[in-house]
Structures are given as structure tokens and as C-alpha cells.
Enzyme design. Structure first.
Site, short mmCIF file in Angstrom:
data_model
loop_
_atom_site.label_atom_id
_atom_site.label_comp_id
_atom_site.label_asym_id
_atom_site.label_seq_id
_atom_site.Cartn_x
_atom_site.Cartn_y
_atom_site.Cartn_z
N GLU A 1 0.82 -1.27 -0.02
CA GLU A 1 0.08 -0.03 -0.14
C GLU A 1 0.75 1.30 0.04
OE1 GLU A 1 -3.93 -1.73 2.08
OE2 GLU A 1 -2.34 -0.86 3.31
N TRP B 1 -1.07 -11.47 -0.22
CA TRP B 1 -2.34 -11.11 0.42
C TRP B 1 -3.47 -10.52 -0.41
CZ3 TRP B 1 -4.76 -6.36 1.29
CH2 TRP B 1 -4.21 -5.14 0.80
N PHE C 1 -8.28 -12.27 9.62
CA PHE C 1 -8.94 -12.63 10.98
C PHE C 1 -9.37 -11.43 11.64
CE2 PHE C 1 -7.14 -17.27 12.01
CZ PHE C 1 -7.59 -17.67 10.78
N GLU D 1 -6.65 -2.42 14.33
CA GLU D 1 -7.29 -1.15 14.31
C GLU D 1 -8.60 -1.23 15.36
OE1 GLU D 1 -5.34 -0.96 10.04
OE2 GLU D 1 -6.26 -2.30 11.51
#
Length: 767
Positions: A338, A404, A430, A481
Site C-alpha cells: 500500500e 495477501w 482474521f 485497528e
């Protein structure tokens, strides 16, 4: 069984076959029980396991006989029995372990793969044999055979087990950047991994929200970068808008790191440290602004991206030097995901670099960045791992890819003969809720059930056997988060992690989701002993139902003992409603829809809520004019780049045909979307009640006339649905569409049975 002959996990296939034959013959002689595996309940399922008659009792004061190499494992078992069962046993070391010793841990090299072991439990002894890690894994299998109650005598069922892992990368990540977790919490995390034979802990130590590892040369990384939540509260840092609270500050000293690394090593777990770059670097830049990407005025343009300057490279080489001294494993993870590479187009440093290197787009700067870091790591005897974005602009020569963004990056890397760890969305993420998102703690992405995890296969069919050997294994990831406490973290991890354990350990041909389900439920007795806040299972039998009937009746069962339930037909949770035990008979009449909500408790676990809606519909009348019928539904399969269903006018590449029950439509190869549209008729020969379902993991849209009878994009495990219709004799228009992928191209599109479960005896779909 289809095997990759060159894969390390398959080298001892002949040995396993011979051993299975031996154990099978032994089973015939020693027991008449036909359901052998189900009784043992070991997760992950061993390659071979046979239960015998009788049991062995581990009693207070017993002695564990070890040799020099197995002493550390013996001490581990001794401490486990004391901490978990208050059972005091002794460890005695021998140069040659006597054959009559009751509990024997025999360490010796094997000619099979790393981690192999055997375990023989009779009425007189327990003998576990293997190399260092194999011996430890044998002890974990023994632990799973122990009872769920504290006692001074623990019965272990007599059995013979021979086992070895399929993959050597059986991983789980922990994100301590967004919310900090203490040393003791990380160690408990490691303990739970060890119980299920996982061997890689991916420690995500730095990100935008916090820098968590002490670096002597740059003390501000922890003095400032580890206190992002504090500075955000002072108004000196941006609001952490991805977090569901103010975050948790903290960092690990070097002594903390050494303690955790040693703790993991004693449990045969390797720790993979991750130091994020060049994106996700806001905490480091907040501490040292010189690192940040600059625009042409010299002002800070973004705080997440590192400037590709010599200062930055020197800084991170110094950081990695200290990191490498703390972690003895061969790999260092550098992130690479990212990265907002377009920010570099406003950086004088990056623009000059592009001009000097003749780069034409900023993705090449990322490749340059990663390759420089890789060269530094290689010079120091380490290997680089990065997320699949490191493929962009050119992959570093010896880099290992952690895939991913789905599987595509991993497949590309494996075809290039680079090592790969599969960690794809959605199955291996998860931080997604485990059930219907409405009823679960807040999380990222769509729900991921344990069944979705278990069904994942790391070696894609797109790979040849030679390419598949580059798949090192798989890993589950979790980003925190929205996860502010350790108990919440446990809730998100378990029981899904047991699925990862089995898909990375058990031979593919031996996987059995029904058997695994029973073993998983059996492990809840251990979750209670370990004070593990695992999410309890959903009840069985509750589904969304579309029907033209006005009465609902369903028996709801539960897979675990001691669970109780309250329910309402109002769509709201009432914790004061009447408390019921399972099985629970739900019965009601309704005119429009019936919202059902279950509130399930099983102390000491956190209660869960489960919902469903019974919807009444009006079924169209059968056609009065009977068309000429041909077998199967007519289909159009479109190759597109659209995420939504295209019209015929915009889809230029398509194939047509007739789809019969039992057929599977394969998606077009390459990076395309394959939309399938079906049209035809449902022919009912006998008036009656019919059950209509789809076996797709993500449901298709199916219409009977204009009536939706299967809703699209409902997950069959998370939001199970079925249609129960009373149909007259006759012909009904039926159709729909779905997005074909590698998973549903091997699943049943639509199934129509009588409500007592009998398939229709004649063909029923036509066009």
C-alpha cells in the site's frame, strides 16, 4: 492423492503409506471401533492415528524420562501439567532411556521431514519419539488427548500416531502497532500457537500508528513514535481515524525482544519481524521528519511515505542492523504494501532518481527501494520477505512474496520460481468478523467463517507440480485497528486458527471438514482450561428462509454441552427472555416475515447473537403454454473486467451452452471476471413442497419468474439460506446470474429436493 513430488513435505510419502498399512492392521486386531479418528480429536489431524483399547493414566508424582536432547521438551510438559492441572511430575534424564519407563520422550533424528514424530500410548506407557520439533509436536498431540477437568490422574486413550507436517510455514501474524500488546500477552499468543503446531509468528512491529521496537541509534523512534496515541490526544498528531479508540501506546525493549524470542524458540516457533517500508511509515517520520517524502517546496507532502534519499537508506540500514542482531531467523519482512508511489512524483529526490535510472513510472522507484534493502539484508546473511506489491516494477532477485491481495501475486511469484507464503483475502484475514457482521464486534471486510478458512488450499490448481513446490505454506493475518484488548484478539483468532493449523499440516487428501468440526468442538474443553476467549459456535438449523407457507417450525441444535439460549420473534435481543436449553423447537405462524434472534450463552465465553428472517412470498403460477423443452438451462458466460453483471451489449467475449445439473462452468483464464447468466424452466411433475438451495460459498442470484428465491452474495456458512415452496404441477421460468471463480466452479449451483431431502427422480431444468 495428487502429490507434488519435489515438495519437501512429500518426500516420505512411501514411508507414510507403509505406516498407514501397519496401523490399519493393528487397528483391526486391537479394536472394533470404526470411527477411530473422531475419538482422538487431535488438531491438526495426524497423518496416521489409530485408537486402541484402554488408556494410560498420568498421575501425580509420575516421572518423565528424557535424554539430553529431549530435556527441554520434558521440562515444558512438566510445567504444562503443573500450570494446567496442578499435577506435579518429575523429569529424569538418562543417557539411554529405559524401555520400561512409563513416560518416555525419545529424541532422535528421523529420515522424514522436519517435525515428524510418533506417539505410542498403551496401558503401560507413553512413548513419543522424534527430532527436537517433532518431539514437541508429539507432546502437543498428547496434550490434546488430556481431559478438560483438573484431576490428580489424567486418562490418555491408548493409540498409535505417526505424523509429520505438510508445509514448513504454518504462520500467524500479530499486529502490535495499532494497539500495543504486552510481553505476557505475546507469550500467551505464542503458547496458543504452539498447541496447534504453528511454527511462524509474524510480528508486525512498525506502522503508521506506532513504532514498537527499541533502536539504540534512533531513540526518538520509541520516545516519540511509540507514543502516537499520547501525541494525538495533545493535538500534535493527526487523529487516528482507523482506530475504534485512542490506541494503546508502548514498545518493547531489547531485553523484552530477547525474552520473547527465547520463549518462542523453546516452543519451536520462529519469529519473523516486520519493519514497514517505504509506506506505512508515519510513526517513524513523526519521530524523524527528515525521512518523509518532500514536495518541491521542501515541505512535508505526506507523512506515510519515506523519501528515497541516501539519508533514508542509511537510517533503515542502521535500524535493520539492530533488528538482525535480535532475531536469529533467516528472514526479515520489510512490508512494501500500500505504498502511495505517486507521492514520489512530487519529491525532488525521487524525480532525480527516476531520471538517473531512466525510470518511466514511480513503481520502479519502489522496486529500486526494495532491491537496495534486499542487497543489504543479503550481505548480512538475511533474506527478504515482502507483501505482493513488491512485484510491481520488478521483483527483487531472491525475495519471498507474501500474497495477501488474493492469490494472484503468489501465483505469479511461484511461476517465477520465487518462494511464496499464501495469506490471501478473504480466507486468511482474521480481522474480519466470524459470522454475520450485524451481530459481531466491528471488523474489516466481509465475514470469514472457520469453514472458509478450512476449505482454503494454498497450492493453486493454476500451478504445475514443479511450481507448487515454491509455496512454503500459509499464514493467517490479523490487523488490530478495531481490536483494542487481548481478549478481543483471542475472540477473533479462535477457533478459526485451528483451520489454518490443519490446512498447513494435514495431507490434502486426508482433510475432512466434518471430522475436523467434531475435533474442533472437542477442543473447547481445553479452551476453558486455558482461559481462552474463543468465539463459541453458531447453533445449527437457523437459516434465512424464503417460503410461500405461513407456518414455520424448526428444531435448533447446538454442538457443545452446557449452552443455553433465549430467543425472540421481534428481531431484537431480549436478555430477560425465557432461558431455554438445546435442542430448541422454534415454531410460529406469520403473514409477511418472521425475524428470529437467538442469544446464546455458554460461560465463561462471551455470548453470541444469531439472526435469521423467514420471509413469506407469493409464487407465480405455472405457465399455461408449454414451450418446446431441451435439457438443461441455457447459459451465457461473459469474459469482462466488470465487477457488476454486464449487459449483452457491453460484453463482447462470451461462450454459450446448456448447463445440466452437476455441470461446472470454469472461469476464463487470466485476470478477468467471468459472469454467467442462466435462463430456462423448472418442470414440476408432482405438486408438493420443495427445498431449493445453492452450495456456492457466495450465493448466486436465482429467480423463479420475477421472484428472488436465492439472494446473491450471501455466504453459505455465515448467512445460510434456503427456499421452501409449495409448487403446483407445471413449468416455471427460472434464471439468474453469478460471478464464476475458482471456488464455485467446483460447487453445486442449484439443488432442488423434496422437503424430506429426496432428490427429484427425473430431470427438472430445461431451456
Amino acid at each position: 492423492m495428487i502429490l507434488s513430488e519435489n515438495h519437501p513435505a512429500e518426500k516420505s510419502f512411501k514411508y507414510r503409506c507403509l505406516l498407514k498399512v501397519f496401523l490399519y492392521i493393528t487397528a483391526i486386531v486391537l479394536t472394533t471401533n470404526s470411527d477411530l479418528f473422531a475419538q482422538l480429536h487431535i488438531v491438526p489431524q495426524p497423518v496416521s492415528a489409530v485408537q486402541q483399547k484402554g488408556s494410560f493414566s498420568v498421575k501425580d508424582g509420575a516421572t518423565i524420562a528424557v535424554n539430553a536432547e529431549s530435556q527441554i521438551v520434558g521440562s515444558y510438559l512438566q510445567q504444562y501439567l503443573k500450570d494446567t492441572y496442578q499435577l506435579n511430575v518429575k523429569v529424569k534424564k538418562y543417557d539411554q532411556i529405559p524401555q520400561n519407563a512409563a513416560i518416555q520422550l525419545v529424541s532422535k533424528a528421523t529420515d522424514t521431514v522436519k517435525g515428524a514424530y510418533t506417539m505410542l500410548v498403551s496401558t503401560k506407557s507413553i512413548i513419543i519419539t522424534g527430532s527436537g520439533p517433532g518431539l514437541f509436536y508429539g507432546v502437543q498431540s498428547l496434550i490434546q488427548l488430556l481431559p478438560g477437568t483438573i484431576s490428580k490422574s489424567l486418562a490418555v486413550p491408548a493409540c498409535q500416531v505417526a505424523d509429520e507436517p505438510r508445509f514448513q510455514w504454518r504462520g500467524l501474524s500479530i499486529d502490535v502497532s495499532r494497539h500495543f500488546f504486552t510481553v505476557d500477552e505475546v507469550k500467551k499468543y505464542i503458547d496458543m500457537m504452539a498447541h496447534y503446531k504453528l511454527d511462524i509468528l509474524h510480528w508486525h512491529l512498525t506502522d503508521d500508528e506506532g513504532w514498537r521496537i527499541q533502536i539504540d541509534k534512533y531513540p526518538l523512534l520509541t520516545e516519540v513514535g511509540a507514543k502516537i496515541a499520547y501525541y494525538a490526544k495533545q493535538g500534535k498528531f493527526r487523529k487516528l481515524d482507523n482506530l475504534n479508540d485512542d490506541g494503546r501506546d508502548g514498545f518493547y525493549t531489547k531485553d523484552d525482544i530477547r525474552s520473547v524470542v527465547k520463549y518462542a524458540q523453546d516452543r519451536f516457533i520462529t519469529i519473523l519481524p516486520e519493519i514497514e517500508m517505504p509506506g506505512h511509515s508515519e510513526a517513524a517520520i513523526f519521530a524523524y521528519p527528515e525521512l518523509g517524502c518532500k514536495d518541491s517546496t521542501g515541505a512535508a507532502h505526506r507523512v506515510r511515505m519515506l523519501d528515497p534519499s541516501e539519508y533514508t537508506f542509511t537510517f533503515y540500514e542502521n535500524v535493520l542492523t539492530e533488528v538482525m542482531q535480535l532475531f536469529p531467523n533467516q528472514y526479515i519482512h520489510i512490508g512494501g504494501d500500500e505504498a502511495e508511489v505517486t507521492d514520489w512524483l512530487k519529491s525532488p529526490t525521487a524525480v532525480a532518481l527516476m531520471k538517473r535510472e531512466h525510470f518511466t513510472e514511480p513503481g520502479q522507484v519502489q522496486s529500486y527501494f526494495i532491491k537496495r534493502i534486499e542487497k543489504f539484508l543479503n550481505t548480512n546473511g538475511k533474506k527478504l520477505i515482502g507483501w505482493d506489491e513488491i512485484l510491481k516494477g520488478g521483483l527483487a532477485p531472491s525475495a519471498t512474496v507474501m500474497s495477501w491481495e488474493g492469490e494472484e501475486g503468489g501465483i505469479i511469484a511461484a511461476k517465477m520460481h520465487h518462494k511464496v507464503i499464501m495469506t490471501p483475502l478473504p480466507q486468511m484475514y482474521f480481522d474480519a468478523p466470524q459470522a454475520n457482521a450485524i451481530t459481531e464486534p466491528i471488523g474489516w471486510n466481509d465475514p470469514v467463517s472457520w469453514q472458509m478458512v478450512y476449505n482454503y488450499e494454498p497450492q493453486s490448481k493454476q500451478l504445475t507440480p514443479d511450481e507448487a513446490k515454491y509455496i512454503l505454506g500459509a499464514q493467517a493475518n490479523i490487523w488490530v485497528e478495531k481490536i483494542g484488548t487481548y481478549k478481543h484478539l483471542e475472540y477473533m483468532i479462535y477457533p478459526r486458527l485451528l483451520g489454518v493449523a490443519e490446512l498447513t499440516w494435514t495431507p490434502k487428501a486426508e482433510k475432512d471438514i466434518k471430522r475436523f468440526e467434531q475435533s474442533m468442538y472437542a477442543n473447547y474443553r481445553l479452551f476453558n482450561l486455558w482461559d481462552l476467549n474463543a468465539r463459541i459456535p453458531n447453533a445449527d438449523g437457523l437459516k434465512d428462509v424464503i417460503t410461500n407457507k405461513n407456518n414455520y417450525s424448526q428444531t435448533i441444535t447446538y454442538p457443545l454441552n452446557d449452552a443455553q439460549v433465549r430467543y425472540t420473534f421481534t428481531g431484537k435481543t431480549d436478555t430477560n427472555a425465557v432461558l431455554n436449553s438445546f435442542p430448541l423447537l422454534l415454531r410460529s405462524t406469520f403473514k409477511d416475515s418472521l425475524p428470529i434472534r437467538l442469544y446464546i450463552t455458554r460461560p465463561p465465553a462471551k455470548p453470541i447473537t444469531q439472526i435469521a428472517t423467514i420471509k413469506h412470498v407469493n409464487v407465480p403460477q405455472p405457465l399455461t403454454n408449454t414451450p418446446d423443452l431441451q435439457p438443461g438451462l441455457a447459459y451465457f458466460a461473459y469474459r469482462t473486467t466488470y465487477n457488476n453483471y454486464p449487459t449483452l451489449d457491453t460484453a463482447k467475449n462470451f461462450v454459450t451452452g446448456a448447463w445440466q445439473v452437476g455441470d461446472f462452468i470454469k472461469p476464463f483464464p487470466g485476470q478477468f471476471n467471468t459472469w454467467v447468466k442462466l435462463n430456462g424452466y423448472l418442470k414440476i411433475d408432482t405438486e408438493g413442497d420443495y427445498l431449493i438451495t445453492s452450495d456456492f460459498e457466495n450465493s448466486p442470484l436465482v429467480l423463479l419468474g420475477n421472484l428472488v428465491i436465492i439472494n446473491s452474495n450471501e455466504n453459505k456458512y455465515v448467512e445460510p439460506q434456503e427456499t421452501i415452496l409449495h409448487l403446483q404441477k407445471g413449468i416455471y421460468p427460472i434464471g439468474g446470474y453469478y460471478l464464476a471463480d475458482a471456488t464455485n466452479s467446483e460447487q453445486t449451483l442449484i439443488s432442488i429436493k423434496t422437503t424430506d431431502g429426496k432428490p427429484l427422480e427425473t430431470s427438472y431444468l430445461f431451456h
